[in-house]
Structures are given as C-alpha cells and as structure tokens.
Design a protein around this motif. Structure first.
Motif, PDB file in Angstrom:
ATOM      1  N   VAL A  54       0.841  -1.197   0.000  1.00 19.13           N
ATOM      2  CA  VAL A  54       0.000   0.000   0.000  1.00 19.13           C
ATOM      3  C   VAL A  54       0.879   1.250   0.000  1.00 19.13           C
ATOM      4  O   VAL A  54       0.645   2.203  -0.749  1.00 19.13           O
ATOM      5  CB  VAL A  54      -0.952   0.003   1.207  1.00 19.13           C
ATOM      6  CG1 VAL A  54      -1.667   1.344   1.337  1.00 19.13           C
ATOM      7  CG2 VAL A  54      -1.967  -1.123   1.087  1.00 19.13           C
ATOM      8  N   GLU A  55       1.907   1.263   0.851  1.00 20.68           N
ATOM      9  CA  GLU A  55       2.811   2.409   0.908  1.00 20.68           C
ATOM     10  C   GLU A  55       3.463   2.650  -0.450  1.00 20.68           C
ATOM     11  O   GLU A  55       3.537   3.796  -0.918  1.00 20.68           O
ATOM     12  CB  GLU A  55       3.886   2.170   1.975  1.00 20.68           C
ATOM     13  CG  GLU A  55       3.329   2.134   3.382  1.00 20.68           C
ATOM     14  CD  GLU A  55       4.402   1.839   4.420  1.00 20.68           C
ATOM     15  OE1 GLU A  55       4.163   2.121   5.603  1.00 20.68           O
ATOM     16  OE2 GLU A  55       5.480   1.325   4.042  1.00 20.68           O
ATOM     17  N   GLU A  56       3.930   1.588  -1.084  1.00 17.65           N
ATOM     18  CA  GLU A  56       4.577   1.727  -2.386  1.00 17.65           C
ATOM     19  C   GLU A  56       3.595   2.220  -3.443  1.00 17.65           C
ATOM     20  O   GLU A  56       3.949   3.040  -4.298  1.00 17.65           O
ATOM     21  CB  GLU A  56       5.176   0.382  -2.803  1.00 17.65           C
ATOM     22  CG  GLU A  56       6.357  -0.048  -1.946  1.00 17.65           C
ATOM     23  CD  GLU A  56       6.758  -1.490  -2.189  1.00 17.65           C
ATOM     24  OE1 GLU A  56       6.199  -2.117  -3.127  1.00 17.65           O
ATOM     25  OE2 GLU A  56       7.612  -1.994  -1.439  1.00 17.65           O
ATOM     26  N   ARG A  57       2.369   1.729  -3.379  1.00 19.13           N
ATOM     27  CA  ARG A  57       1.364   2.124  -4.361  1.00 19.13           C
ATOM     28  C   ARG A  57       1.116   3.626  -4.334  1.00 19.13           C
ATOM     29  O   ARG A  57       0.852   4.248  -5.363  1.00 19.13           O
ATOM     30  CB  ARG A  57       0.062   1.359  -4.098  1.00 19.13           C
ATOM     31  CG  ARG A  57      -1.052   1.682  -5.071  1.00 19.13           C
ATOM     32  CD  ARG A  57      -2.056   0.558  -5.196  1.00 19.13           C
ATOM     33  NE  ARG A  57      -2.735   0.246  -3.950  1.00 19.13           N
ATOM     34  CZ  ARG A  57      -2.705  -0.950  -3.376  1.00 19.13           C
ATOM     35  NH1 ARG A  57      -2.003  -1.942  -3.899  1.00 19.13           N
ATOM     36  NH2 ARG A  57      -3.385  -1.183  -2.259  1.00 19.13           N
ATOM     37  N   HIS A  58       1.232   4.230  -3.161  1.00 21.11           N
ATOM     38  CA  HIS A  58       0.944   5.658  -3.046  1.00 21.11           C
ATOM     39  C   HIS A  58       2.194   6.531  -2.966  1.00 21.11           C
ATOM     40  O   HIS A  58       2.092   7.739  -2.771  1.00 21.11           O
ATOM     41  CB  HIS A  58       0.030   5.896  -1.844  1.00 21.11           C
ATOM     42  CG  HIS A  58      -1.315   5.264  -2.024  1.00 21.11           C
ATOM     43  ND1 HIS A  58      -2.255   5.744  -2.914  1.00 21.11           N
ATOM     44  CD2 HIS A  58      -1.854   4.144  -1.479  1.00 21.11           C
ATOM     45  CE1 HIS A  58      -3.321   4.968  -2.888  1.00 21.11           C
ATOM     46  NE2 HIS A  58      -3.104   3.995  -2.029  1.00 21.11           N
ATOM     47  N   ILE A 213       1.384  18.259  -8.844  1.00 18.35           N
ATOM     48  CA  ILE A 213       1.814  16.986  -9.399  1.00 18.35           C
ATOM     49  C   ILE A 213       1.249  15.853  -8.545  1.00 18.35           C
ATOM     50  O   ILE A 213       0.929  16.054  -7.371  1.00 18.35           O
ATOM     51  CB  ILE A 213       3.351  16.888  -9.473  1.00 18.35           C
ATOM     52  CG1 ILE A 213       3.971  17.070  -8.081  1.00 18.35           C
ATOM     53  CG2 ILE A 213       3.899  17.937 -10.438  1.00 18.35           C
ATOM     54  CD1 ILE A 213       5.482  16.904  -8.061  1.00 18.35           C
ATOM     55  N   PRO A 214       1.093  14.642  -9.124  1.00 22.08           N
ATOM     56  CA  PRO A 214       0.421  13.548  -8.403  1.00 22.08           C
ATOM     57  C   PRO A 214       1.041  13.202  -7.060  1.00 22.08           C
ATOM     58  O   PRO A 214       0.334  12.725  -6.169  1.00 22.08           O
ATOM     59  CB  PRO A 214       0.530  12.381  -9.393  1.00 22.08           C
ATOM     60  CG  PRO A 214       0.602  13.024 -10.733  1.00 22.08           C
ATOM     61  CD  PRO A 214       1.383  14.281 -10.517  1.00 22.08           C
ATOM     62  N   ARG A 215       2.334  13.425  -6.897  1.00 18.73           N
ATOM     63  CA  ARG A 215       2.973  13.103  -5.616  1.00 18.73           C
ATOM     64  C   ARG A 215       2.388  13.941  -4.479  1.00 18.73           C
ATOM     65  O   ARG A 215       2.324  13.494  -3.332  1.00 18.73           O
ATOM     66  CB  ARG A 215       4.472  13.336  -5.718  1.00 18.73           C
ATOM     67  CG  ARG A 215       5.235  13.077  -4.425  1.00 18.73           C
ATOM     68  CD  ARG A 215       6.738  13.277  -4.662  1.00 18.73           C
ATOM     69  NE  ARG A 215       7.493  13.156  -3.434  1.00 18.73           N
ATOM     70  CZ  ARG A 215       7.850  12.008  -2.876  1.00 18.73           C
ATOM     71  NH1 ARG A 215       7.499  10.874  -3.446  1.00 18.73           N
ATOM     72  NH2 ARG A 215       8.557  11.981  -1.761  1.00 18.73           N
ATOM     73  N   TYR A 216       1.956  15.155  -4.801  1.00 22.71           N
ATOM     74  CA  TYR A 216       1.519  16.084  -3.766  1.00 22.71           C
ATOM     75  C   TYR A 216       0.017  16.305  -3.701  1.00 22.71           C
ATOM     76  O   TYR A 216      -0.525  16.558  -2.614  1.00 22.71           O
ATOM     77  CB  TYR A 216       2.216  17.433  -3.959  1.00 22.71           C
ATOM     78  CG  TYR A 216       3.700  17.378  -3.766  1.00 22.71           C
ATOM     79  CD1 TYR A 216       4.255  17.148  -2.505  1.00 22.71           C
ATOM     80  CD2 TYR A 216       4.567  17.534  -4.830  1.00 22.71           C
ATOM     81  CE1 TYR A 216       5.626  17.082  -2.318  1.00 22.71           C
ATOM     82  CE2 TYR A 216       5.950  17.470  -4.658  1.00 22.71           C
ATOM     83  CZ  TYR A 216       6.465  17.242  -3.405  1.00 22.71           C
ATOM     84  OH  TYR A 216       7.821  17.167  -3.233  1.00 22.71           O
ATOM     85  N   VAL A 217      -0.674  16.260  -4.828  1.00 22.78           N
ATOM     86  CA  VAL A 217      -2.101  16.605  -4.818  1.00 22.78           C
ATOM     87  C   VAL A 217      -2.920  15.598  -5.617  1.00 22.78           C
ATOM     88  O   VAL A 217      -2.408  14.918  -6.510  1.00 22.78           O
ATOM     89  CB  VAL A 217      -2.350  18.022  -5.381  1.00 22.78           C
ATOM     90  CG1 VAL A 217      -1.607  19.065  -4.575  1.00 22.78           C
ATOM     91  CG2 VAL A 217      -1.968  18.114  -6.851  1.00 22.78           C
ATOM     92  N   ALA A 288      -0.326  14.088  -0.948  1.00 19.55           N
ATOM     93  CA  ALA A 288      -1.250  13.055  -1.400  1.00 19.55           C
ATOM     94  C   ALA A 288      -0.755  11.655  -1.087  1.00 19.55           C
ATOM     95  O   ALA A 288      -1.551  10.742  -0.905  1.00 19.55           O
ATOM     96  CB  ALA A 288      -1.505  13.199  -2.901  1.00 19.55           C
ATOM     97  N   PHE A 289       0.571  11.468  -1.001  1.00 19.42           N
ATOM     98  CA  PHE A 289       1.059  10.111  -0.727  1.00 19.42           C
ATOM     99  C   PHE A 289       0.830   9.695   0.722  1.00 19.42           C
ATOM    100  O   PHE A 289       1.045   8.534   1.078  1.00 19.42           O
ATOM    101  CB  PHE A 289       2.539   9.955  -1.113  1.00 19.42           C
ATOM    102  CG  PHE A 289       3.520  10.747  -0.277  1.00 19.42           C
ATOM    103  CD1 PHE A 289       3.844  10.376   1.022  1.00 19.42           C
ATOM    104  CD2 PHE A 289       4.156  11.854  -0.818  1.00 19.42           C
ATOM    105  CE1 PHE A 289       4.752  11.097   1.771  1.00 19.42           C
ATOM    106  CE2 PHE A 289       5.077  12.582  -0.076  1.00 19.42           C
ATOM    107  CZ  PHE A 289       5.380  12.197   1.229  1.00 19.42           C
ATOM    108  N   SER A 290       0.383  10.614   1.567  1.00 21.27           N
ATOM    109  CA  SER A 290       0.089  10.255   2.960  1.00 21.27           C
ATOM    110  C   SER A 290      -1.369  10.522   3.291  1.00 21.27           C
ATOM    111  O   SER A 290      -1.702  11.151   4.283  1.00 21.27           O
ATOM    112  CB  SER A 290       0.998  11.031   3.918  1.00 21.27           C
ATOM    113  OG  SER A 290       0.800  12.427   3.780  1.00 21.27           O
ATOM    114  N   ALA A 291      -2.252  10.009   2.434  1.00 20.84           N
ATOM    115  CA  ALA A 291      -3.673  10.304   2.600  1.00 20.84           C
ATOM    116  C   ALA A 291      -4.541   9.064   2.729  1.00 20.84           C
ATOM    117  O   ALA A 291      -5.748   9.191   2.854  1.00 20.84           O
ATOM    118  CB  ALA A 291      -4.162  11.138   1.398  1.00 20.84           C
TER     119      ALA A 291
END
Length: 316
Positions: A54-58, A213-217, A288-291
């Motif tokens: 899950v962590e890797e996926r996000h 960018i997808p990493r953040y939002v 976004a990766f910690s949501a």
C-alpha cells in the motif's frame, strides 16, 4: 432493509473487501443540545494497518514507511460511539465560554515570507484566528492534545457519559466503514477523492503555491483551498464524515513508531512515548502520498497546527 444489507455484504465479499462489522444503518444521537452528534459503531473485527505494498502504491518514501505495520487483526467485543463530524469551532467555543479554558496564542500556520508560503509556528494565532479563513461550522484547529482531552472531560462532566478521544483502532475501524481498501471509496488516488474528502487538491495547490503533481495533490478540484465546513463531502458506509481529509485528528494513544505489540482488543495503547500522540485521517494540506486509511502522524502533545483538530468517542 435486511435483504438490501445482505446484498451489499455479498457484493463486498465478491469484490474482495472485508466487512469490519455487521451491516448497519447509521444511528446518531446527541447527549445534550450543544453536544456533538454521535454515531454508534457496532462490534466486529478488522485488519488494522497498511502493508508495504500500500505504501509503495501511493509513493510513500521508504524511509518514512513501516509505521502502520505489521497489519494485524483487531476485534471490538462491544460497540462504541464516535463523532459524526469533527468538533467544530462553534462547539469548541461553547466549551471555552463555559469553562474559561485557555489554549495559548501560538499555532503552526501558513506565513508569507519573501513572496513564498511557508509553514511555521507563529505567535498571535489560535483556534479563534488560525491564519486561514474559517466559519463556525468548520472544524476547530490550532488545538493540541491536551485541549482535545479537556473538551472530552468537560463533555463527560456535562452529560454523565464517558467521553474521550477515539483511540487509533477505533478511528481506523470507524474510518474504513467495513472496507479493506486504501480509501473508504476505493484504492485509486484519483479524482474520486474530491467527492468524499477535502484532501490536498488542485485548489489547495493553486492557493498556497505547491507543485500540482500527483505526488503532492489529487488531480481534481474540491472547491476548498483550506478547511471546509464539516459534512461537506460524502460520508462513508457508517454515516461518518471527514474521516479522511479536512484535518488531522488527535487520538488517545501514546505514540509508538509501529504496531509491534499493539493491542488487539480495540483498546487504547497507553505505553510508549506518552508525551506524543498519533493523529489520523490526513488533512487538506498533507501530501497526497500520505492520505490513505492506514496513515499515522506523530506529534508532541503540546503541538498546535492549522490542520490539527479532533473528534470524540463515547463508550457504549
């Protein structure tokens, strides 16, 4: 109604989701006129935590991972109640006016320095003026763990019931709403989020000047650059709102860096670093990766921030 519930449960089983508790129609109540609205969550079991997959996926950075492991089974023998929404500014004001409670005058909030937006602790800010626009129906922020516990103690005295902060197991169990997906609406980090949660989105990125960018939002617009009125988005299957996004929410437990030795009976974990506590749910301004549902964030108990608030729990 029972037939419909059975169909829903069967569909969830076929899709690979786990049912954390018997299907339930949300049952809400208040213990007093100005008390927060509460929802009963039935007894049951669930798998708590987030795997490395899950962590890797996000996109969780490896050095920040592992905090929600090992994934472990937790069983609640009895029901409990949890706030339908986070505690609002108006509800917290009622507590302050009744008790004279003081929360200090410093909060970590957005500051404009040399044309850039930075996040730092600044004096002159509090839950009354957190440095971002808010109305009375927004979640109270710039409150620390002690402030939240004091509010719960006041409610207990006022109502004769036992109120507290939800512990981590209660929070995640309630937030999942019977699912085992990364978010309570599915697995993908896509525009679907803007229907269910005030997560970091394109509106927030444009306002505060972070890369879109997808990493953040999330790749969508939810109409809110900062906090939103509670209940602005769709609820989970248990009728609970803002369990992901809007604000980080304090939990009762002492902080532990992972789940090695964590309770499996749904109780609070009261050993470890008890000067710090976990917050859950993410916020409008986290990355976004910690949501996702398993995410945990440690903070010292005296920390006050413009994306930190709480909801309450009550024994059954």
């Amino acid at each position: 109604m029972r037939v419909l519930h059975a169909i829903i449960v069967s569909a969830m089983a076929l899709s690979g989701l786990t049912v954390a508790a018997p299907a339930q129609a949300p049952q809400s109540f208040r213990d007093c006129a100005d008390c927060p609205e509460m929802v009963w969550v039935l007894a049951g079991s669930f798998a708590m935590g987030a795997s490395s997959a899950v962590e890797e996926r996000h996109g969780m950075p490896p050095k920040m991972g592992g905090g929600a492991q090992p994934v472990h089974q937790v069983t609640f023998a009895q029901r409990f109640a949890i706030g339908k929404y986070p505690v609002t500014r108006a509800q917290f004001r009622a507590f302050v006016q009744a008790t004279g409670y003081q929360t200090g005058n410093a909060c970590a909030t957005f500051q404009r320095i040399d044309g850039h937006t930075v996040y730092e602790i600044a004096r002159g800010y509090s839950w009354r003026d957190p440095g971002i626009p808010q109305m009375d129906d927004h979640p109270v922020i710039c409150v620390n763990w002690d402030d939240a516990m004091a509010y719960a103690a006041w409610l207990s005295q006022k109502t004769g019931q036992v109120y507290s902060l939800p512990n981590e197991a209660q929070y995640e169990y309630a937030a999942r709403g019977g699912t085992s997906t990364d978010f309570f609406w599915g697995n993908e980090r896509d525009e679907q989020a803007c229907r269910y949660a005030n997560e970091p989105d394109l509106d927030h990125a444009a306002t505060v000047g972070i890369p879109a960018i997808p990493r953040y939002v999330f790749p969508c617009h939810d109409g809110h650059a900062y906090t939103s009125p509670v209940g602005s988005f769709l609820p989970n299957a248990y009728g609970l709102y803002d369990m992901l996004g809007n604000i980080w929410e304090w939990t009762e437990d002492c902080w532990n860096p992972n789940y090695q030795g964590a309770p499996t009976d749904g109780s609070a974990w009261m050993t470890g670093d008890c000067d710090a506590h976990s917050s859950r749910g993410g916020s409008y301004s986290n990355t976004a990766f910690s949501a996702y549902l398993g995410i945990r964030s440690p903070r010292d108990g005296d920390f006050r921030g413009h994306s930190f608030g709480f909801r309450i729990a009550r024994s059954g």
